[in-house]
Scaffold this motif. Structure first.
Motif, PDB file in Angstrom:
ATOM      1  N   ILE A 110       1.465  -5.401   3.701  1.00 32.47           N
ATOM      2  CA  ILE A 110       0.335  -5.841   4.519  1.00 32.47           C
ATOM      3  C   ILE A 110       0.094  -7.327   4.300  1.00 32.47           C
ATOM      4  O   ILE A 110       0.092  -7.820   3.171  1.00 32.47           O
ATOM      5  CB  ILE A 110      -0.926  -5.037   4.159  1.00 32.47           C
ATOM      6  CG1 ILE A 110      -0.667  -3.550   4.411  1.00 32.47           C
ATOM      7  CG2 ILE A 110      -2.133  -5.525   4.931  1.00 32.47           C
ATOM      8  CD1 ILE A 110      -1.781  -2.643   3.967  1.00 32.47           C
ATOM      9  N   ARG A 170       5.377  -4.533   7.507  1.00 35.15           N
ATOM     10  CA  ARG A 170       6.513  -3.614   7.468  1.00 35.15           C
ATOM     11  C   ARG A 170       6.047  -2.295   6.871  1.00 35.15           C
ATOM     12  O   ARG A 170       5.190  -2.264   6.005  1.00 35.15           O
ATOM     13  CB  ARG A 170       7.627  -4.204   6.619  1.00 35.15           C
ATOM     14  CG  ARG A 170       8.774  -3.269   6.424  1.00 35.15           C
ATOM     15  CD  ARG A 170      10.063  -3.943   6.539  1.00 35.15           C
ATOM     16  NE  ARG A 170      11.090  -2.919   6.572  1.00 35.15           N
ATOM     17  CZ  ARG A 170      12.323  -3.134   6.295  1.00 35.15           C
ATOM     18  NH1 ARG A 170      12.709  -4.340   5.997  1.00 35.15           N
ATOM     19  NH2 ARG A 170      13.196  -2.168   6.347  1.00 35.15           N
ATOM     20  N   GLN A 171       6.654  -1.215   7.358  1.00 37.81           N
ATOM     21  CA  GLN A 171       6.337   0.105   6.834  1.00 37.81           C
ATOM     22  C   GLN A 171       7.650   0.834   6.559  1.00 37.81           C
ATOM     23  O   GLN A 171       8.556   0.823   7.376  1.00 37.81           O
ATOM     24  CB  GLN A 171       5.502   0.901   7.832  1.00 37.81           C
ATOM     25  CG  GLN A 171       5.196   2.307   7.366  1.00 37.81           C
ATOM     26  CD  GLN A 171       4.296   3.043   8.329  1.00 37.81           C
ATOM     27  OE1 GLN A 171       3.405   2.457   8.928  1.00 37.81           O
ATOM     28  NE2 GLN A 171       4.532   4.334   8.467  1.00 37.81           N
ATOM     29  N   GLN A 200       0.857  -1.174   0.000  1.00 40.88           N
ATOM     30  CA  GLN A 200       0.000   0.000   0.000  1.00 40.88           C
ATOM     31  C   GLN A 200       0.894   1.224   0.000  1.00 40.88           C
ATOM     32  O   GLN A 200       1.809   1.335   0.823  1.00 40.88           O
ATOM     33  CB  GLN A 200      -0.913   0.015   1.223  1.00 40.88           C
ATOM     34  CG  GLN A 200      -1.809   1.227   1.268  1.00 40.88           C
ATOM     35  CD  GLN A 200      -2.643   1.266   2.532  1.00 40.88           C
ATOM     36  OE1 GLN A 200      -2.442   0.480   3.455  1.00 40.88           O
ATOM     37  NE2 GLN A 200      -3.572   2.183   2.573  1.00 40.88           N
ATOM     38  N   VAL A 203       4.982   6.829   1.851  1.00 41.70           N
ATOM     39  CA  VAL A 203       5.015   5.744   2.830  1.00 41.70           C
ATOM     40  C   VAL A 203       4.569   4.468   2.131  1.00 41.70           C
ATOM     41  O   VAL A 203       3.545   4.450   1.450  1.00 41.70           O
ATOM     42  CB  VAL A 203       4.079   6.051   4.033  1.00 41.70           C
ATOM     43  CG1 VAL A 203       4.100   4.903   5.029  1.00 41.70           C
ATOM     44  CG2 VAL A 203       4.494   7.353   4.704  1.00 41.70           C
ATOM     45  N   ILE A 204       5.356   3.410   2.299  1.00 44.18           N
ATOM     46  CA  ILE A 204       5.049   2.113   1.701  1.00 44.18           C
ATOM     47  C   ILE A 204       4.792   1.126   2.832  1.00 44.18           C
ATOM     48  O   ILE A 204       5.604   1.005   3.749  1.00 44.18           O
ATOM     49  CB  ILE A 204       6.214   1.616   0.827  1.00 44.18           C
ATOM     50  CG1 ILE A 204       6.528   2.655  -0.244  1.00 44.18           C
ATOM     51  CG2 ILE A 204       5.878   0.268   0.201  1.00 44.18           C
ATOM     52  CD1 ILE A 204       7.812   2.393  -0.986  1.00 44.18           C
ATOM     53  N   LYS A 205       3.658   0.435   2.746  1.00 44.95           N
ATOM     54  CA  LYS A 205       3.314  -0.560   3.771  1.00 44.95           C
ATOM     55  C   LYS A 205       3.172  -1.925   3.111  1.00 44.95           C
ATOM     56  O   LYS A 205       2.535  -2.049   2.068  1.00 44.95           O
ATOM     57  CB  LYS A 205       2.002  -0.200   4.462  1.00 44.95           C
ATOM     58  CG  LYS A 205       2.062   1.060   5.291  1.00 44.95           C
ATOM     59  CD  LYS A 205       0.724   1.348   5.941  1.00 44.95           C
ATOM     60  CE  LYS A 205       0.773   2.650   6.720  1.00 44.95           C
ATOM     61  NZ  LYS A 205      -0.516   2.964   7.347  1.00 44.95           N
ATOM     62  N   VAL A 207      -0.144  -4.782   9.303  1.00 44.70           N
ATOM     63  CA  VAL A 207       1.031  -4.179   8.668  1.00 44.70           C
ATOM     64  C   VAL A 207       2.255  -4.983   9.075  1.00 44.70           C
ATOM     65  O   VAL A 207       2.599  -5.066  10.257  1.00 44.70           O
ATOM     66  CB  VAL A 207       1.189  -2.698   9.058  1.00 44.70           C
ATOM     67  CG1 VAL A 207       2.468  -2.121   8.474  1.00 44.70           C
ATOM     68  CG2 VAL A 207      -0.018  -1.895   8.621  1.00 44.70           C
ATOM     69  N   ASP A 236       2.473  10.846   3.504  1.00 43.89           N
ATOM     70  CA  ASP A 236       2.315  11.416   4.836  1.00 43.89           C
ATOM     71  C   ASP A 236       1.907  12.879   4.684  1.00 43.89           C
ATOM     72  O   ASP A 236       2.587  13.654   4.014  1.00 43.89           O
ATOM     73  CB  ASP A 236       3.631  11.300   5.614  1.00 43.89           C
ATOM     74  CG  ASP A 236       3.504  11.819   7.029  1.00 43.89           C
ATOM     75  OD1 ASP A 236       2.552  11.429   7.730  1.00 43.89           O
ATOM     76  OD2 ASP A 236       4.361  12.638   7.434  1.00 43.89           O
ATOM     77  N   SER A 268       1.146   5.428   0.226  1.00 49.24           N
ATOM     78  CA  SER A 268       0.427   6.613   0.693  1.00 49.24           C
ATOM     79  C   SER A 268       1.425   7.752   0.855  1.00 49.24           C
ATOM     80  O   SER A 268       2.632   7.566   0.747  1.00 49.24           O
ATOM     81  CB  SER A 268      -0.293   6.323   2.019  1.00 49.24           C
ATOM     82  OG  SER A 268       0.634   5.983   3.019  1.00 49.24           O
ATOM     83  N   SER A 313       9.443   3.853   8.818  1.00 51.06           N
ATOM     84  CA  SER A 313       8.675   3.379   9.974  1.00 51.06           C
ATOM     85  C   SER A 313       7.943   4.537  10.655  1.00 51.06           C
ATOM     86  O   SER A 313       8.252   5.703  10.442  1.00 51.06           O
ATOM     87  CB  SER A 313       9.604   2.693  10.970  1.00 51.06           C
ATOM     88  OG  SER A 313      10.493   3.643  11.533  1.00 51.06           O
ATOM     89  N   GLU A 314       6.970   4.177  11.479  1.00 52.83           N
ATOM     90  CA  GLU A 314       6.217   5.186  12.236  1.00 52.83           C
ATOM     91  C   GLU A 314       7.141   6.025  13.117  1.00 52.83           C
ATOM     92  O   GLU A 314       6.949   7.228  13.271  1.00 52.83           O
ATOM     93  CB  GLU A 314       5.132   4.517  13.108  1.00 52.83           C
ATOM     94  CG  GLU A 314       3.905   4.111  12.353  1.00 52.83           C
ATOM     95  CD  GLU A 314       3.123   5.291  11.787  1.00 52.83           C
ATOM     96  OE1 GLU A 314       3.070   6.370  12.413  1.00 52.83           O
ATOM     97  OE2 GLU A 314       2.574   5.118  10.690  1.00 52.83           O
TER      98      GLU A 314
END
Length: 132
Positions: free
Chosen positions: A97, A106-107, A82, A93-95, A104, A86, A84, A110-111
């Protein structure tokens, strides 16, 4: 002697009146030119700022369109990615899933990294002001 004083005073008054009447139009002309120049400069700066804002908005719209295209492409490929953007930093941002649990895995980034960037951005203005 009194006549000479009166003549000198009247001569001084006429010179002062002459100088005053001659200097007023020059002052008004210079002030008008300065105001006109400032107005032209202000309009040029305003147009440049509007142009930059328009370009920045166009880039943001283009980026959102590309993100939507990537998301559509990855869904068609049955991939669990996914994409998106920020909102605060504008970073992509790549997630990854898990398709079964929708968790999730891996992101990237990261957050924690995103939060650190937000905090640094919040305090950037304060750091610059103390140095100046």
């Amino acid at each position: 002697m009194a006549n000479n004083d009166l003549l000198v005073q009247s001569a001084l008054q006429s010179v002062q009146n002459n100088v005053t009447s001659q200097s007023k139009p020059v002052t008004q002309s210079v002030q008008t030119e300065t105001v006109t120049e400032l107005s032209v400069q202000s309009q040029a700066l305003q147009k440049e700022a509007e142009k930059q804002n328009s370009q920045q908005q166009q880039r943001a719209d283009d980026l959102r369109d590309k993100v939507a295209q990537l998301n559509d492409y990855m869904q068609n490929m049955n991939r669990n990615l996914q994409f998106s953007v920020d909102d605060t930093s504008g970073d992509t941002v790549i997630k990854v899933i898990d398709s079964e649990t929708e968790e999730v895995v891996r992101q990237i980034p990261s957050e924690e990294i995103l939060e650190a960037r937000h905090a640094a951005e919040k305090y950037r203005g304060i750091l610059l002001e103390t140095k100046a």
